[in-house]
Design a protein around this motif. Structure first.
Motif, PDB file in Angstrom:
ATOM      1  N   PRO A   1      33.868  92.764  29.487  1.00 34.06           N
ATOM      2  CA  PRO A   1      35.250  93.232  29.729  1.00 34.06           C
ATOM      3  C   PRO A   1      35.362  94.754  29.704  1.00 34.06           C
ATOM      4  O   PRO A   1      36.072  95.342  30.534  1.00 34.06           O
ATOM      5  CB  PRO A   1      36.039  92.582  28.590  1.00 34.06           C
ATOM      6  N   GLU A   2      34.654  95.399  28.774  1.00 36.33           N
ATOM      7  CA  GLU A   2      34.707  96.858  28.682  1.00 36.33           C
ATOM      8  C   GLU A   2      34.023  97.511  29.898  1.00 36.33           C
ATOM      9  O   GLU A   2      34.491  98.534  30.425  1.00 36.33           O
ATOM     10  CB  GLU A   2      34.031  97.339  27.401  1.00 36.33           C
ATOM     11  N   ILE A   3      32.909  96.917  30.332  1.00 29.83           N
ATOM     12  CA  ILE A   3      32.195  97.439  31.499  1.00 29.83           C
ATOM     13  C   ILE A   3      33.069  97.341  32.753  1.00 29.83           C
ATOM     14  O   ILE A   3      33.223  98.312  33.514  1.00 29.83           O
ATOM     15  CB  ILE A   3      30.869  96.671  31.698  1.00 29.83           C
ATOM     16  N   ILE A   4      33.659  96.176  32.969  1.00 27.19           N
ATOM     17  CA  ILE A   4      34.497  95.963  34.150  1.00 27.19           C
ATOM     18  C   ILE A   4      35.717  96.887  34.113  1.00 27.19           C
ATOM     19  O   ILE A   4      36.106  97.471  35.132  1.00 27.19           O
ATOM     20  CB  ILE A   4      34.906  94.484  34.239  1.00 27.19           C
ATOM     21  N   ASP A   5      36.310  97.048  32.940  1.00 22.34           N
ATOM     22  CA  ASP A   5      37.481  97.921  32.811  1.00 22.34           C
ATOM     23  C   ASP A   5      37.135  99.367  33.152  1.00 22.34           C
ATOM     24  O   ASP A   5      37.891 100.047  33.858  1.00 22.34           O
ATOM     25  CB  ASP A   5      38.032  97.834  31.384  1.00 22.34           C
ATOM     26  N   GLN A   6      35.974  99.855  32.688  1.00 23.36           N
ATOM     27  CA  GLN A   6      35.600 101.240  32.960  1.00 23.36           C
ATOM     28  C   GLN A   6      35.323 101.436  34.453  1.00 23.36           C
ATOM     29  O   GLN A   6      35.709 102.466  35.038  1.00 23.36           O
ATOM     30  CB  GLN A   6      34.381 101.645  32.133  1.00 23.36           C
ATOM     31  N   ILE A   7      34.683 100.470  35.077  1.00 19.66           N
ATOM     32  CA  ILE A   7      34.438 100.557  36.519  1.00 19.66           C
ATOM     33  C   ILE A   7      35.755 100.602  37.286  1.00 19.66           C
ATOM     34  O   ILE A   7      35.932 101.402  38.215  1.00 19.66           O
ATOM     35  CB  ILE A   7      33.561  99.379  36.998  1.00 19.66           C
ATOM     36  N   GLN A   8      36.684  99.755  36.907  1.00 13.51           N
ATOM     37  CA  GLN A   8      37.973  99.720  37.611  1.00 13.51           C
ATOM     38  C   GLN A   8      38.700 101.050  37.491  1.00 13.51           C
ATOM     39  O   GLN A   8      39.291 101.545  38.471  1.00 13.51           O
ATOM     40  CB  GLN A   8      38.844  98.599  37.036  1.00 13.51           C
ATOM     41  N   ARG A   9      38.649 101.678  36.324  1.00 11.43           N
ATOM     42  CA  ARG A   9      39.301 102.976  36.138  1.00 11.43           C
ATOM     43  C   ARG A   9      38.622 104.064  36.971  1.00 11.43           C
ATOM     44  O   ARG A   9      39.284 104.970  37.482  1.00 11.43           O
ATOM     45  CB  ARG A   9      39.320 103.348  34.660  1.00 11.43           C
ATOM     46  N   LEU A  10      37.301 103.978  37.111  1.00 15.40           N
ATOM     47  CA  LEU A  10      36.596 104.938  37.966  1.00 15.40           C
ATOM     48  C   LEU A  10      37.019 104.772  39.429  1.00 15.40           C
ATOM     49  O   LEU A  10      37.183 105.760  40.167  1.00 15.40           O
ATOM     50  CB  LEU A  10      35.082 104.763  37.831  1.00 15.40           C
TER      51      LEU A  10
END
Length: 448
Positions: A118-127
């Motif tokens: 979840p943290e990985i996907i969230d950071q990618i989405q913000r990028l």
């Protein structure tokens, strides 16, 4: 205290973001095989750094990531027929067993990549939302051209970035753009759902997602091997500073030097690849740890049997001296004039970028200056010396206590010595040398 940061290429005063607290992250293992002695060198170094920071009064939160999904794991899974998650857990368990044997026990959290999707996907989405990343038919990529400071850690140009993907890169805007998310490539590969389709994360994104989750957008110390500076750590800086808008991501970047074997790079093709498990079949863990710390963590280190035997002899010399201090250390503080300059040198060396070889030299300076006169020292002097050595042993992560020997062992050694002398008299040097080498491996010094 001063420490050397790779980012500035200089020693800097050590100042933490939060008073008396250190957030420390070190790149952990990719769990598809047993850890080797190069890994041991890095993790012993950072374990010692944590021990010393705690001795200085800092509260240290030390995280290692565990890369438990990766091309290497998938390929090994296909070769062995073992499911990738089972394979990863097996080698993670073996890695942690190896570290425990080496007294590398200061890691507070082993953070698995697969536990932080979840943290990985969230950071990618913000990028993506901020315009630093884009989606293609085969994945999500960070667009290098959107980040002007790429290369500031390694001082290398963006054109030197090597791709770690083994498929055609035709869908990327720029060949140097690196993967944040890899869409499903094969039916047998493990995948996780995401807004961009089923797939798995790129290598670099797991570390920044983990550290942002536990430490926030900026923290104190990031460590790893010298080989990780480019492109891995460079990509970490790029991702985190892009998504947060804050710089620097990390105050101090620490990197350990390379470990060679008999002057050559360790590799399986050269048949000089040594796992920690193989090493510990023949040598005491403290011997390897003392060997590692006898070289500065930033310097290259050359592994050989001769160098290990030298470490055995050096450690044995300290232990014999320690055994002469027949006193019990209590809670009272004692001072000893003969100890003071050597103790000051020890801690001054550790304050100077964790200079363990100079700190160890201070211990031998103490031994050289006091051993012959130790019987004349007062009990309080001996207590002060022993208390210092106890502290030094804890910081270095080794034991200066001598193991109990079995009754009659001296008689046995005398018998072996007599047999060996007879072999030498009969010019059977090969066999006598073999006995000598094996005794030295057990920690006994043989002088002809």
């Amino acid at each position: 205290m001063e420490i050397y940061s790779t980012l500035t290429r200089s020693k800097e005063d050590f100042e933490t973001i939060n008073e008396n607290r250190v957030n420390l992250f070190v790149c952990g293992p990719t769990v598809y095989d047993d850890a080797h002695i190069g890994h041991g060198r890095t993790y012993i170094s950072f374990d010692t750094i944590k021990r010393y920071l705690e001795y200085k009064g800092y509260a240290v939160f030390y995280i290692q990531n565990v890369t438990d999904i990766d091309d290497k794991i998938i390929n090994r899974s296909k070769e062995s027929g073992i499911p990738s998650d089972v394979l990863a857990r097996r080698f993670e368990k073996r890695y942690r067993e190896d570290m425990e044997k080496l007294h590398v026990n200061g890691v507070n959290l082993f953070a698995r990549a697969t536990d932080h999707m979840p943290e990985i996907i969230d950071q990618i989405q913000r990028l993506i939302d901020k315009g630093f990343a884009y989606e293609t038919e085969d994945g999500v990529y960070f667009e290098i051209d959107t980040f002007d400071e790429f290369g500031k850690l390694s001082n290398r140009n963006v054109e030197e970035l090597e791709s770690h993907r083994e498929i055609a890169e035709t869908t990327k805007k720029n060949q140097q753009d690196f993967a944040l998310w890899k869409k499903r490539e094969g039916v047998d590969e493990p995948t996780w759902p995401s807004p961009w389709g089923d797939g798995r994360p790129g290598w670099h994104i797991e570390d920044t997602a983990i550290t942002e989750f536990y430490f926030g957008e900026q923290y104190d110390v990031h460590g790893g091997g010298l080989d990780l500076i480019f492109p891995h750590h460079e990509a970490e800086i790029t991702q985190m500073e892009a998504v947060s808008g804050k710089s620097p991501m990390v105050r101090y970047w620490l990197h350990t030097g390379f470990l060679n074997v008999n002057g050559e790079k360790m590799s399986k093709s050269l048949h000089n690849f040594i796992t920690i498990r193989e090493l510990l079949e023949s040598y005491e863990p403290d011997t390897f740890r003392f060997f590692v710390l006898s070289t500065h963590y930033r310097s290259p280190i050359d592994f050989s049997k001769d160098s290990l035997h030298q470490s055995e002899r050096s450690l044995d010399r300290i232990r014999k001296y320690y055994g002469l201090l027949d006193v019990e250390v209590g809670y009272d503080d004692y001072e000893c004039d003969a100890l003071k300059p050597h103790m000051e040198e020890f801690f001054a060396s550790m304050d100077d970028d964790f200079n363990t070889p100079k700190a160890i030299a201070a211990i031998f300076g103490l031994i050289n200056d006091t051993k012959n006169d130790l019987d004349a020292f007062s009990e309080s002097d001996k207590i002060a010396i022993k208390a210092f050595l106890d502290d030094a042993a804890h910081i270095l992560g080794v034991s200066f206590e001598t193991e109990e020997v079995n009754a009659g062992s001296d008689d046995l050694l005398n018998l072996i010595s007599e047999v060996r002398a007879e072999l030498r008299a009969n010019k059977q040097y090969d066999l006598s040398d073999k006995i000598r080498d094996n005794l030295q491996a057990l920690g006994y010094e043989i002088n002809d």
